[in-house]
Design a protein around this motif. Structure first.
Motif, short mmCIF file in Angstrom:
data_model
loop_
_atom_site.label_atom_id
_atom_site.label_comp_id
_atom_site.label_asym_id
_atom_site.label_seq_id
_atom_site.Cartn_x
_atom_site.Cartn_y
_atom_site.Cartn_z
N CYS A 1 3.98 7.97 -4.13
CA CYS A 1 4.53 6.74 -4.71
C CYS A 1 6.05 6.74 -4.78
CB CYS A 1 3.97 6.55 -6.12
SG CYS A 1 2.16 6.59 -6.20
N VAL B 1 -4.48 -3.80 1.08
CA VAL B 1 -4.34 -3.23 -0.26
C VAL B 1 -5.47 -2.23 -0.46
CG1 VAL B 1 -4.31 -3.68 -2.74
CG2 VAL B 1 -3.33 -5.36 -1.17
N LEU C 1 -7.05 0.33 -3.35
CA LEU C 1 -7.08 0.77 -4.75
C LEU C 1 -7.74 2.14 -4.77
CD1 LEU C 1 -6.80 0.20 -7.81
CD2 LEU C 1 -9.06 -0.85 -7.69
N ASP D 1 -8.63 5.27 -7.27
CA ASP D 1 -8.71 5.68 -8.67
C ASP D 1 -9.30 7.08 -8.76
OD1 ASP D 1 -8.95 5.94 -11.38
OD2 ASP D 1 -10.36 4.29 -11.63
N ILE E 1 -4.15 5.33 -8.88
CA ILE E 1 -4.33 5.58 -10.31
C ILE E 1 -4.70 7.05 -10.46
CG2 ILE E 1 -5.66 4.97 -12.35
CD1 ILE E 1 -6.26 2.29 -10.64
N THR F 1 -0.56 -1.68 1.09
CA THR F 1 -0.11 -1.43 -0.27
C THR F 1 -1.15 -0.56 -0.96
OG1 THR F 1 1.03 -3.54 -0.39
CG2 THR F 1 0.45 -2.51 -2.49
N ILE F 2 -0.70 0.50 -1.59
CA ILE F 2 -1.60 1.42 -2.28
C ILE F 2 -1.41 1.27 -3.78
CG2 ILE F 2 -2.30 3.83 -2.55
CD1 ILE F 2 -2.47 2.77 0.36
N LEU F 3 -2.50 1.06 -4.48
CA LEU F 3 -2.49 1.10 -5.94
C LEU F 3 -3.20 2.39 -6.29
CD1 LEU F 3 -1.87 -0.08 -8.67
CD2 LEU F 3 -3.94 -1.45 -8.50
#
Length: 174
Positions: free
Chosen positions: A113, A67, A69, A71, A102, A98-100
């Motif tokens: 996305c 993962v 993250l 931002d 922002i 998995t990429i979050l």
């Protein structure tokens, strides 16, 4: 801190779970990706914020995370670094990560996305769904906010109680 960029790579890598051997194996790749090689032996406290973010991002994406993250990290640096960063994020995703992500940059969101959600003041304004739908919602919300601000500025008056009128800006060709 007096830690150099070189020392920071090892400490940051260890904090996010890389073994010393893994950091050594990926060190040259991390440094090349960050584009701060000439400053490696400089204390990080003398780095610009952009250089710090480049170095931290470079360490993080070379961990092969499950993962990630991200931002607004790609708002720093030149277009070349931003493009390289986007490509690296895509690689993480293609390798099962998995990429979050922002961001307020809808072009980047659209290219990275499949699904998205929109937050407003920390609350979900548009639930997780297709990225195209989330972007459409976001852009319509931004447009409404801009119209509201424009209307508010039209209604304000100057100290002499003279109303501010609407105006248009014409292009160079008239």
């Amino acid at each position: 801190s007096e830690l150099t960029g070189r020392e920071n790579i090892f400490i940051s890598g260890a904090i996010i779970g890389m073994s010393r051997a893994e950091i050594k194996r990926k060190f040259d790749e991390i440094v090349a990706f960050s584009e701060v090689e000439e400053f490696l032996d400089t204390p990080v406290k003398r780095f610009s914020s952009g250089m710090e973010v480049r170095l931290a991002f470079s360490v993080a994406v070379h961990l092969n995370p499950e993962v990630l993250l991200v931002d607004e990290v790609l708002s720093v640096g030149d277009a070349s670094f931003q493009q390289k960063g986007l490509q690296k994020i895509k690689e993480v995703s293609e390798n099962g990560g998995t990429i979050l992500f922002i961001s307020h940059n809808m072009t980047s969101v659209a290219s990275l996305c499949k699904n998205a959600l929109v937050l407003e003041h920390g609350k979900v304004a548009f639930p997780l769904g297709l990225v195209s739908d989330a972007i459409a919602y976001y852009l319509s919300d931004v447009e409404q906010s801009q119209k509201a601000r424009l209307e508010e500025s039209r209604q304000r008056s100057t100290p002499g109680n003279v109303k501010i009128s609407e105006f248009s800006i014409l292009g160079a060709d008239g």
